[in-house]
Design a protein around this motif. Structure first.
Motif, mmCIF file in Angstrom:
data_model
loop_
_atom_site.group_PDB
_atom_site.id
_atom_site.type_symbol
_atom_site.label_atom_id
_atom_site.label_comp_id
_atom_site.label_asym_id
_atom_site.label_seq_id
_atom_site.Cartn_x
_atom_site.Cartn_y
_atom_site.Cartn_z
ATOM 1 N N GLN A 92 63.450 4.175 -76.348
ATOM 2 C CA GLN A 92 64.641 3.575 -76.477
ATOM 3 C C GLN A 92 64.566 2.184 -75.912
ATOM 4 N N LEU A 93 65.119 1.259 -76.462
ATOM 5 C CA LEU A 93 65.075 -0.322 -76.144
ATOM 6 C C LEU A 93 66.247 -0.626 -75.101
ATOM 7 N N LEU A 94 65.686 -0.805 -73.899
ATOM 8 C CA LEU A 94 66.395 -1.184 -72.786
ATOM 9 C C LEU A 94 67.272 -2.653 -72.758
ATOM 10 N N ILE A 138 67.787 -6.774 -84.029
ATOM 11 C CA ILE A 138 67.631 -6.165 -82.434
ATOM 12 C C ILE A 138 68.490 -6.811 -81.385
ATOM 13 N N LEU A 139 68.591 -8.151 -81.619
ATOM 14 C CA LEU A 139 69.499 -9.094 -80.826
ATOM 15 C C LEU A 139 70.981 -8.814 -81.026
ATOM 16 N N GLY A 145 76.111 -4.192 -77.526
ATOM 17 C CA GLY A 145 75.891 -3.063 -76.595
ATOM 18 C C GLY A 145 75.621 -1.361 -77.281
ATOM 19 N N LYS A 146 75.023 -1.585 -78.426
ATOM 20 C CA LYS A 146 74.554 -0.307 -79.106
ATOM 21 C C LYS A 146 73.269 0.014 -78.351
ATOM 22 N N ILE A 147 73.255 1.603 -78.580
ATOM 23 C CA ILE A 147 71.948 2.268 -78.300
ATOM 24 C C ILE A 147 70.828 1.818 -79.372
#
Length: 169
Positions: A92-94, A138-139, A145-147
């Protein structure tokens, strides 16, 4: 030899090698192999018939999995080539910082992985068009605000962010 003249052997863990051998004739499109010390994915392979001097040759065209650079190799189909151990992981990308390129990932055990950068922040070569597109995705997803689940490819002691998908709630 006396006891103090015995050779010393460094011990390693099982699976410590970064590559394993495979016959060149067994390679297929999509296979991984090492060309000139670079981990590559086969994009085209053709074999010639056995010639006057005995060996059928494999002509391999492959693309570096980290830089996108194209490599070619010609070797006897019966000889071994080195194949890298490649591992694909999803985390998961934080956070992803567009200015510094730093990425923070959440490991399965709850720890943070902070040693990766966005694919456009490369130390060798130039980022590919695919890398630039991935960073935009990604950005944009982070902005909304997506997971984000990030795919990381690891081989030869190197790691690279290679893909992403948005997790449905």
């Amino acid at each position: 030899m006396s006891d103090d003249e015995q050779p010393t052997f460094e011990s390693t863990e099982s699976g410590a090698s970064l590559v394993y051998p495979q016959t060149a004739g067994e390679l297929r499109k999509g296979s991984m192999l090492m060309i000139k010390g670079h981990p590559c994915k086969v994009s085209d392979i053709s074999t010639s018939k056995t010639g006057k001097h005995g060996h059928a040759k494999a002509h391999i065209v492959a693309i570096n999995i980290f830089t996108g650079k194209k490599y070619e190799d010609l070797c006897p189909a019966s000889h071994n080539v080195e194949v890298p151990f490649v591992k694909r992981s999803e985390y998961q990308l934080l956070t992803a910082d567009a200015d510094t390129g730093e990425v923070s990932l959440l490991l399965e055990n709850g720890e943070l992985k902070d040693d990766l950068n966005l694919p456009t922040f490369v130390s060798i070569g130039e980022p590919t068009d695919g890398d630039k597109e991935l960073v935009k995705e990604i950005l944009a997803a982070q902005e909304e605000g997506k997971i984000i689940i990030a795919a990381v490819l690891a081989a030869m002691g190197m790691e690279k962010l290679v893909g992403m998908k948005i997790k449905d709630d």
